[in-house]
Design a protein around this motif. Structure first.
Motif, PDB file in Angstrom:
ATOM      1  N   UNK A  77      38.529  24.326 -13.505  1.00 42.61           N
ATOM      2  CA  UNK A  77      39.581  23.254 -14.144  1.00 42.61           C
ATOM      3  C   UNK A  77      40.476  22.642 -13.097  1.00 42.61           C
ATOM      4  N   UNK A  78      39.913  22.690 -11.658  1.00 42.96           N
ATOM      5  CA  UNK A  78      40.920  22.020 -10.671  1.00 42.96           C
ATOM      6  C   UNK A  78      41.746  23.044 -10.259  1.00 42.96           C
ATOM      7  N   UNK A  79      41.928  24.225 -10.662  1.00 37.87           N
ATOM      8  CA  UNK A  79      42.776  25.172  -9.919  1.00 37.87           C
ATOM      9  C   UNK A  79      42.084  25.815  -8.682  1.00 37.87           C
TER      10      UNK A  79
ATOM     11  N   UNK B 279      19.030  28.077 -12.619  1.00 39.51           N
ATOM     12  CA  UNK B 279      18.750  26.517 -12.647  1.00 39.51           C
ATOM     13  C   UNK B 279      19.056  25.691 -11.500  1.00 39.51           C
ATOM     14  N   UNK B 280      18.801  24.631 -11.039  1.00 36.63           N
ATOM     15  CA  UNK B 280      19.365  23.963 -10.013  1.00 36.63           C
ATOM     16  C   UNK B 280      20.678  23.241 -10.612  1.00 36.63           C
ATOM     17  N   UNK B 281      21.692  23.797  -9.649  1.00 34.41           N
ATOM     18  CA  UNK B 281      23.301  23.646 -10.215  1.00 34.41           C
ATOM     19  C   UNK B 281      23.705  22.914  -9.265  1.00 34.41           C
ATOM     20  N   UNK B 282      24.981  22.097  -9.504  1.00 35.06           N
ATOM     21  CA  UNK B 282      25.580  21.220  -8.534  1.00 35.06           C
ATOM     22  C   UNK B 282      26.654  21.978  -7.576  1.00 35.06           C
ATOM     23  N   UNK B 283      27.214  22.932  -8.118  1.00 33.88           N
ATOM     24  CA  UNK B 283      28.024  23.752  -6.971  1.00 33.88           C
ATOM     25  C   UNK B 283      27.973  25.319  -7.293  1.00 33.88           C
ATOM     26  N   UNK B 284      28.738  25.965  -6.446  1.00 37.47           N
ATOM     27  CA  UNK B 284      28.674  27.462  -6.583  1.00 37.47           C
ATOM     28  C   UNK B 284      29.447  28.082  -7.720  1.00 37.47           C
ATOM     29  N   UNK B 285      30.437  27.318  -8.054  1.00 39.28           N
ATOM     30  CA  UNK B 285      31.296  27.700  -9.325  1.00 39.28           C
ATOM     31  C   UNK B 285      30.325  27.715 -10.532  1.00 39.28           C
TER      32      UNK B 285
END
Length: 456
Positions: free
Chosen positions: A408-410, A103-109
């Motif tokens: 989670x920001x880590x 799917x088209x996703x926002x980031x590589x995570x």
């Protein structure tokens, strides 16, 4: 391979074809990442490729994913030939290679989470029926005659056509795998810069991801045999596209190029109609021999664009097509490389600074050198190992500038997805080099060992 397109009214003017491409322009905050990867399935006990039908088969894997994980089936002539869920697709290449089109996703995570979830699902289904999957750029042992044929009308037409226009088309279809990433552009000028960078630096990706040094049970003399195959497939629809680097390039010149690529088919009422070698220009005039009197729709144009196979391809987004399929870590490294280069303007400018002085001969020479020698290749005084160092460093800077946090920001950004490539640069060893070392070393020429040691 792409699934048939749908929708769109009749094409009344050539301008609509360029407008179709231009409709892909998006503001930067809407740019997304779509990753695709293919892999070979095989029977665990025999090490033979999976047939389409039977208890241990491609169909059984698809049905298992459907029943266990809620994927919706895609059917053709009553056969399950793919799956859909949440904007992602699972589809089949001609020889049964299983492909995830994410799917088209926002980031590589998110992209890596999607890949890992898919591989977990596939593994859980495969384990229950005695099946394994392996990520390589080319089937290392299986002959063409051993490969199954998937029940898709598009592939039957393509198979029949390939020997008319090249020598390696059927090898590409049935015995190779790739990993790709699809990226957005903001304007025509942005598309031009990104496509030029994509084409010029595609040999760097080919070298870094080289992972197909075997064919027919022995070394084939190339680090990326898959890339070698693409050089002798069909000159009318492959290559490095010198016209992209000419002044005035944009959507309209791409349309003119695409119109001159011979057609494969027209899709009507669930069937593929043979239009092999026919002209989309004739289709526009209502003079297509396959459908006399009919004019194309925009969905026909979208289908036609999927039959063009250069090293980077323009649709409503740009596809990076130069990398071999490989192990799971590199499935996330490929989008990291290109997102880092293309989604930060300073990185994109720096990437273009590397390549803008190269002529067509140098670009073609690097494509060949990457296929044969991987990172050890060079052409026109340009050394791929040196350029790869610069390119990966630019991509890392681009990912830092994007600053998309994960876990989670880590994790402050996406740069750790480049670690596999940085290790390759430190050692000078591509996946192909590692495989050849194993073959000549502890495997003692027994290439069947590749399955136990490199399967997912």
């Amino acid at each position: 391979m792409s699934i048939p397109q749908s929708g769109g009214g009749p094409i009344e003017s050539k301008a609509q074809l360029a407008e179709y491409l231009a409709a892909g322009c998006k503001p930067k905050n809407q740019w997304r990442i779509g990753t695709e990867h293919e892999k070979f399935g095989y029977c665990r006990d025999t090490l033979n490729p999976l047939p389409y039908d039977g208890p241990r088969s491609i169909r059984a894997v698809l049905e298992g994913l459907r029943d266990r994980y809620g994927w919706a089936p895609v059917l053709e002539a009553g056969h399950i030939i793919g799956l859909e869920k949440d904007g992602a697709n699972v589809s089949l290449e001609p020889g049964g290679q299983l492909e995830l089109s994410g799917a088209p996703l926002d980031n590589i995570h998110q992209t890596c989470d999607e890949v890992n979830q898919h591989l977990r699902e596939v593994r859980s289904v495969a384990e229950g029926i005695g099946v394994e999957f392996i990520g390589l750029g080319a089937a290392p042992i299986w002959s063409h005659d051993q490969m199954p044929v998937m029940p898709k009308g598009r592939y039957k037409l393509m198979t029949d056509y390939m020997d008319r226009v090249g020598t390696m088309g059927k090898t590409m279809m049935y015995r190779t795998c790739t990993v790709q990433v699809n990226l957005d552009f903001g304007s025509e000028a942005d598309m031009v810069q990104k496509l030029r960078v994509a084409l010029a630096l595609q040999p760097v990706a080919t070298a870094l991801f080289a992972n197909s040094p075997f064919l027919d049970g022995k070394p084939n003399g190339h680090k990326s045999w898959r890339a070698r195959v693409w050089r002798d497939l069909d000159a009318s629809r492959t290559g490095m596209l010198p016209f992209v680097f000419e002044d005035g390039f944009g959507f309209e010149p791409w349309v003119e190029y695409a119109l001159d690529v011979p057609m494969y088919f027209v899709y009507r009422d669930g069937k593929y109609i043979d239009a092999l070698g026919q002209s989309f220009r004739d289709f526009m005039r209502g003079e297509l021999p396959a459908l006399p009197g009919e004019i194309p729709t925009l969905s026909d144009w979208a289908d036609h664009l999927t039959t063009i196979f250069p090293e980077a391809r323009l649709k409503k987004f740009i596809e990076m097509r130069g990398a071999d399929g490989g192990p799971w870590r590199r499935l996330c490294a490929l989008p990291a490389l290109w997102v880092g280069l293309c989604y930060d303007q300073a990185a994109l400018d720096a990437a273009w600074d590397i390549a803008k002085g190269w002529d067509a001969e140098t670009r073609d020479g690097l494509r060949v050198a990457a296929s044969v020698d991987g990172l050890a290749g060079e052409a026109g005084g340009v050394k791929l190992a040196q350029i790869a160092q610069e390119v990966v460093a630019i991509a890392e800077a681009g990912l830092k500038a994007r600053a998309r946090p994960g876990a989670g920001g880590m994790l402050p950004d996406e740069t750790h997805f480049l670690n596999a490539l940085k290790e390759t640069l430190e050692t000078g060893q591509t996946p192909a080099d590692e495989l050849l070392a194993r073959y000549h070393g502890d495997w003692q020429g027994d290439l069947s060992r590749i399955y136990a040691d490199y399967s997912y």
